[in-house]
Structures are given as C-alpha cells and as structure tokens.
Design a protein around this motif. Sequence first.
Motif, mmCIF file in Angstrom:
data_model
loop_
_atom_site.group_PDB
_atom_site.id
_atom_site.type_symbol
_atom_site.label_atom_id
_atom_site.label_comp_id
_atom_site.label_asym_id
_atom_site.label_seq_id
_atom_site.Cartn_x
_atom_site.Cartn_y
_atom_site.Cartn_z
ATOM 1 N N GLU A 215 1.074 -1.664 0.211
ATOM 2 C CA GLU A 215 0.191 0.040 -0.204
ATOM 3 C C GLU A 215 0.707 1.234 0.040
ATOM 4 O OE1 GLU A 215 -2.411 -2.704 2.329
ATOM 5 O OE2 GLU A 215 -0.246 -2.295 2.086
ATOM 6 N N THR A 216 2.210 1.102 0.815
ATOM 7 C CA THR A 216 2.707 2.438 0.969
ATOM 8 C C THR A 216 3.338 2.712 0.025
ATOM 9 O OG1 THR A 216 2.888 1.716 3.685
ATOM 10 C CG2 THR A 216 5.169 3.224 2.651
ATOM 11 N N LEU A 217 4.209 1.752 -1.220
ATOM 12 C CA LEU A 217 4.611 1.903 -1.930
ATOM 13 C C LEU A 217 4.382 1.990 -3.438
ATOM 14 C CD1 LEU A 217 7.167 -1.080 -2.266
ATOM 15 C CD2 LEU A 217 7.813 1.339 -1.416
ATOM 16 N N THR A 218 2.943 2.033 -3.305
ATOM 17 C CA THR A 218 1.976 2.051 -4.989
ATOM 18 C C THR A 218 1.467 3.779 -4.227
ATOM 19 O OG1 THR A 218 0.747 0.450 -4.310
ATOM 20 C CG2 THR A 218 -0.705 2.142 -5.359
ATOM 21 N N ASN A 219 1.505 4.067 -2.925
ATOM 22 C CA ASN A 219 0.532 5.490 -2.436
ATOM 23 C C ASN A 219 2.286 6.069 -2.947
ATOM 24 O OD1 ASN A 219 -1.651 5.750 -2.423
ATOM 25 N ND2 ASN A 219 -1.695 5.074 0.318
ATOM 26 N N GLU A 220 2.922 5.972 -2.463
ATOM 27 C CA GLU A 220 5.055 6.457 -3.053
ATOM 28 C C GLU A 220 4.736 6.979 -4.924
ATOM 29 O OE1 GLU A 220 9.500 6.609 -2.689
ATOM 30 O OE2 GLU A 220 8.642 5.242 -2.278
ATOM 31 N N ILE A 221 4.235 5.814 -5.723
ATOM 32 C CA ILE A 221 4.680 6.043 -6.536
ATOM 33 C C ILE A 221 3.246 6.675 -6.947
ATOM 34 C CG2 ILE A 221 4.306 5.154 -8.761
ATOM 35 C CD1 ILE A 221 5.587 2.166 -7.849
ATOM 36 N N LEU A 222 2.074 7.185 -6.614
ATOM 37 C CA LEU A 222 1.245 8.203 -7.077
ATOM 38 C C LEU A 222 1.495 9.641 -6.683
ATOM 39 C CD1 LEU A 222 -2.346 7.067 -5.940
ATOM 40 C CD2 LEU A 222 -1.854 9.872 -5.539
ATOM 41 N N VAL A 223 2.416 9.854 -5.342
ATOM 42 C CA VAL A 223 2.519 10.930 -4.888
ATOM 43 C C VAL A 223 4.291 11.733 -6.137
ATOM 44 C CG1 VAL A 223 3.539 12.257 -2.910
ATOM 45 C CG2 VAL A 223 1.712 10.767 -2.583
ATOM 46 N N ARG A 224 4.463 10.177 -6.203
ATOM 47 C CA ARG A 224 5.716 10.890 -6.547
ATOM 48 C C ARG A 224 5.721 11.725 -8.673
ATOM 49 N NH1 ARG A 224 11.204 9.244 -6.110
ATOM 50 N NH2 ARG A 224 11.479 8.483 -4.287
ATOM 51 N N ARG A 225 4.371 10.382 -8.820
ATOM 52 C CA ARG A 225 3.654 11.659 -9.994
ATOM 53 C C ARG A 225 3.139 12.776 -10.394
ATOM 54 N NH1 ARG A 225 1.534 5.200 -12.773
ATOM 55 N NH2 ARG A 225 4.080 4.547 -13.066
ATOM 56 N N ALA A 226 2.071 12.652 -8.580
ATOM 57 C CA ALA A 226 2.202 13.626 -8.896
ATOM 58 C C ALA A 226 2.741 15.028 -8.314
ATOM 59 C CB ALA A 226 1.344 14.051 -7.854
ATOM 60 N N LEU A 227 4.212 14.657 -8.079
ATOM 61 C CA LEU A 227 4.965 15.861 -8.468
ATOM 62 C C LEU A 227 5.451 16.097 -9.207
ATOM 63 C CD1 LEU A 227 6.515 14.334 -4.795
ATOM 64 C CD2 LEU A 227 6.403 16.914 -5.151
ATOM 65 N N GLU A 228 6.241 15.384 -9.843
ATOM 66 C CA GLU A 228 6.301 15.299 -11.216
ATOM 67 C C GLU A 228 5.171 15.976 -12.613
ATOM 68 O OE1 GLU A 228 8.783 11.173 -11.116
ATOM 69 O OE2 GLU A 228 7.053 11.216 -12.413
ATOM 70 N N ASP A 229 3.907 15.630 -11.871
ATOM 71 C CA ASP A 229 3.214 16.536 -12.976
ATOM 72 C C ASP A 229 3.426 17.698 -12.429
ATOM 73 O OD1 ASP A 229 2.386 13.861 -14.618
ATOM 74 O OD2 ASP A 229 0.564 13.831 -13.155
ATOM 75 N N LYS A 230 3.516 18.258 -11.915
ATOM 76 C CA LYS A 230 3.922 19.636 -11.387
ATOM 77 C C LYS A 230 5.104 19.785 -11.084
ATOM 78 C CE LYS A 230 -0.126 20.324 -9.020
ATOM 79 N NZ LYS A 230 -1.274 21.136 -9.279
ATOM 80 N N GLY A 231 5.579 19.503 -11.725
ATOM 81 C CA GLY A 231 7.369 19.987 -12.691
ATOM 82 C C GLY A 231 7.540 20.368 -11.932
ATOM 83 N N LEU A 232 7.780 19.694 -10.088
ATOM 84 C CA LEU A 232 8.542 19.626 -9.025
ATOM 85 C C LEU A 232 9.297 17.973 -9.665
ATOM 86 C CD1 LEU A 232 6.149 20.043 -6.761
ATOM 87 C CD2 LEU A 232 7.421 21.725 -7.511
ATOM 88 N N ASN A 233 10.942 17.939 -8.841
ATOM 89 C CA ASN A 233 11.542 17.220 -7.933
ATOM 90 C C ASN A 233 11.371 15.743 -7.027
ATOM 91 O OD1 ASN A 233 13.753 15.134 -8.015
ATOM 92 N ND2 ASN A 233 15.171 16.578 -8.708
ATOM 93 N N PRO A 234 10.888 15.468 -7.682
ATOM 94 C CA PRO A 234 10.504 14.131 -6.456
ATOM 95 C C PRO A 234 11.964 14.104 -4.858
ATOM 96 C CG PRO A 234 9.651 12.821 -8.160
ATOM 97 C CD PRO A 234 10.655 14.182 -8.427
#
Length: 536
Positions: A215-234
């Motif tokens: 669950e945590t790794l899945t949510n981490e990937i989701l959050v990483r992608r949200a950061l990248e979508d905002k042009g942010l470096n995770p």
Amino acid sequence: MQFIDFDTLPSKNALANLAQTPFDLTSDDALSEERLETYVCSSAGFDLLYATQRIDDNVLDSLQQMVDEAGLIEKFAAMKRGAILNFIEGFESEQRQVLHTACRDLFSEAPLCPEATEAAREELDKLKLFLDKLANRELVNSQGQPFNTIIQVGIGGSDLGPRALALALKPFALDGRSARFIANVDPDDAAEVLREVDLSRTLINVVSKSGTTLETLTNEILVRRALEDKGLNPSHHMIAVTGKGSPMDDPSRYLASFYMYDYIGGRYSATSMVGGVTLGFLLGFDGFMEILKGANEVDIASENPSIRRNISLLMAMLGIWNHNLLGYATCAVLPYSQALSRFPAHLQQCDMESNGKSVTRSGTAVRYKTGPVLWGEPGTNGQHAFYQLLHQGTEVVPAEFIGFRKNQYEQDVEVEGTTSQQKLLANLLAQSIALATGRQSDNPVRSFAGNRPNSILLAEQLTPRTLGALLAIYENRIAFQGFCWNINSFDQEGVQLGKVLAGKILAHMVADSKKTAQKKEGSSTEEVLLKVAKII
C-alpha cells in the motif's frame, strides 16, 4: 524468566471465587467519599479514578498476587533491558528484542539498553539537524520558499500512532506548519489530500520498515507522479523512514533518510522516527522531545511493583478482572477531548494486534480469553450515538474515560453560569456515575441496571508531555496483559494471510489485464472470484 499460563496461576481460583459476588456499585452509599478518595492512582500527571470499577480491597489484593505470581514487573523490566521477548518457544518466530521504550530512555546517564538508546540518539541528532535547516531556510523549495506541510505516507503503525498524535497536538504546531496523512491504498485517499495542499511547499515522508509494504509503495508512486506532474523533482521533496538496507534506503531518491529498527514494532513506533519526523516538523524538535519525556516518565513509573501505585499495571489488571473474571468481551475507550478523535483507532491496532492471539508462548492453544475487542469515540458525540447500549443494552461494556481539566486553546464561553469545558467534564463524570450506579424506576424503559464498570483517566491539560504519558500508559498496559496471558504481544502473524492472498489475487488481475488487452474485452468479477476460490 518463567512464563506461566494464565489459568494455572494460583490466584486465578481466588479471583474466580470473588467474581461470583463482585462489588455492587448500585448499593446504598456504594460510591462513598472514602471509596472515591481511596481508589485513586496517580503518576506522570494523570489520576486514575477507579472507584466505579466492581472491585474491593480483596480483589485488589488478589490481583496483586496475580501480578507477583506471573512476574509481570520482572518481565516488563527485562523487556526494557533488551531481553528477547518476541518469540514462540519451539517454533519459527521473529526472535527479537522489544525496545520501543529505548527510544525515550534518553534522560538518564545510564540508559537501560545503551545500544538501542544510542541508536535513537543518533537518529534524533539527524532529525534536529534536518529541522534546524528547515527553520533556518537552508532547506527550501525550488522557488526559495519554506516548506509548510508534511504528508506522511504509511499504513498501520506507520500511520495510526503518528496521525493520532499529530491531530491531538495541532494547537501546539509551529506557525504555518501542518501535517497530513495518506494510508489507504484507495486512490481517493491520496487524491483528496493532494488536491488540498500546495505540493511545491510540501514534504512527503514515506514510512515503511521493510521498504516493501504494498500500500505504501503504491501511494509513494502516486505521490511521485503528482510531484512530477507539477514539474517538481521528487528527490527534493521526499523523505524516507525505513530499515537499514531496505529498498527505500537509497539517498539518491530522498531529500533525507531516517532509520527504524526491527526491535520496535510498528504499533509501538510513534516515539521513534516513525512519528518523530512528522511530529518534529509539526511541533518542532523540542515539542517532540516533550512527548518522549512524558512517555519516559510513565516507563519509569511502570516498574513500580504495587498495583495501587502503577497506573499501567492497575489498568491492565482491572482489564483482566473485567474480561477474564467478569466475562465482558469488549472495552470502550472514550476520550472527552475532540483532539483525541483518532486515539481510540490507534489503540485498536496497538491492543488488538498485540493481544489478539490464541497461542501461548509455548505454541499451545490458549484455554482462556485473551485480548478484548477495543473500540471508542470521543464524548460527548458518543453520548448521542452508542451510549444507549452502554446504559441499557444486554452487553456490558467496561469503559475507560479520558478527560482534562483545561482545554487546549484556553478559549471558552460561559453559558448559563458554566463554561464549555466545565460542561464537558460534567458530562464525563455524569456518565461514569450513571453507568456505575444506574437508576431504578417503575417505568422499565426508564430503569438503568447500573453495575457497568468504568474508570477515568484525568490530567490537567492535553499537551505534548501528557500525550506522551498517555501513549505510554496504554502501551505498557498492553504489554502487562500480554505477559499475564502468556502470549507474544509483539508479533502479528494474523496480518499476513490476507496479504498473501491479496498478492495471488493481484497476480490473476495482471494476467486478466493481459488477456483483456489481447481480446479487447474485460473479465467479470465473478470469474476473478472463481479463481480466488481455487487459490483458497
């Protein structure tokens, strides 16, 4: 150190005889002034008022005898000093120390388990350095702005305790700081949190001891992608709290990394870096240290061998009296503080994952009841929900009320001669007395049987220090009960079966997805369930 099954303790028979005629709380003058003054236990800023339990001095003396026969203080002291207590004799098990208390054994020149406490100090030093850099604006976002939010991504012990504490201590947060949590693999949980924060000014704290929690790794990937979508470096926003050498122990992917250790179980980890990083960000380093001080005070007080002077021990044995001798199946934890809204949820995991066991330390089936079902909600909201059952239902539910003389914000209003805080405490006291004494009426609908056992934990105010003490009171109560029942309170094998089956189901879903891509048509839920039935 000798481990003895609960039903072979000599005091068990004496207690069983006393349980045939427990103290009658509904009798005339049952709650006398003398009784109310006598049945109080105080330490670490808390008073336990337990005159409304169905006990007398004979019961307390027999419970003390049981404490001594089972060696509860000896076992608790051995736990704090690093004995291997996470084991089942003769069977494969985790074979670990149990050292969550070492995380807060920082205020003595001679810590009980120096190696574990030194490891905790090292992580605290790292945390202080990190928090200082945030405060001094040495660590800022790509626009030079300070971070104002932290999101903790974790589940179970990596979520419930830190979340409960962070919510409880919001009034003590540093100016402009807030903490949010993502736990459920349900994508809506993450989506709701992410849409409400400014990701450019947010730190993401990913917490997983193994570094493999699905669950945590899945949510981490989701959050990483949200950061990248905002042009942010995770890697400029993400923090890792994990075990040394885990897949997450990778400095190239995280702004900072902190360690957790296998001798601290997840549900006991709120005073380690599992809670420390988020709570330190929210409250400041000194605020987190106050939590540790309160917990340490209780850890020291919990070695007192007298049941009448040791709150955690007394609560443990009152719980055993209610559960094993009087036969009550559940226990309600009812905080009269909205700030503690998630504290019962944390205790549900801490208690039921610890003592929801049916195998003794020798690997044999238990012949007696172990952990009760624990549940609860804040008052006074609960009074307008489930208290009807508490007062007049066929199930007797022992209750543990938690209250504070002063509110956190110290902002209040007087209406009809009393403040809101006074009304809150009046409700708490009234519920305790009403459950105990009941009321007789010619109208059966308005009769209350009484003899519903309960107690009150009362402190001056909910602060970081008193919350640390409250946390440790319950952690130590749980450990004492597990030792008395001769079960291993520090593993959680019951969590694993569902995880294994979920993995197999997911494998079928992946296979079905591939077939769908080829056939351009989906498989039905019924087909998946049929495959699951074959797996089981």
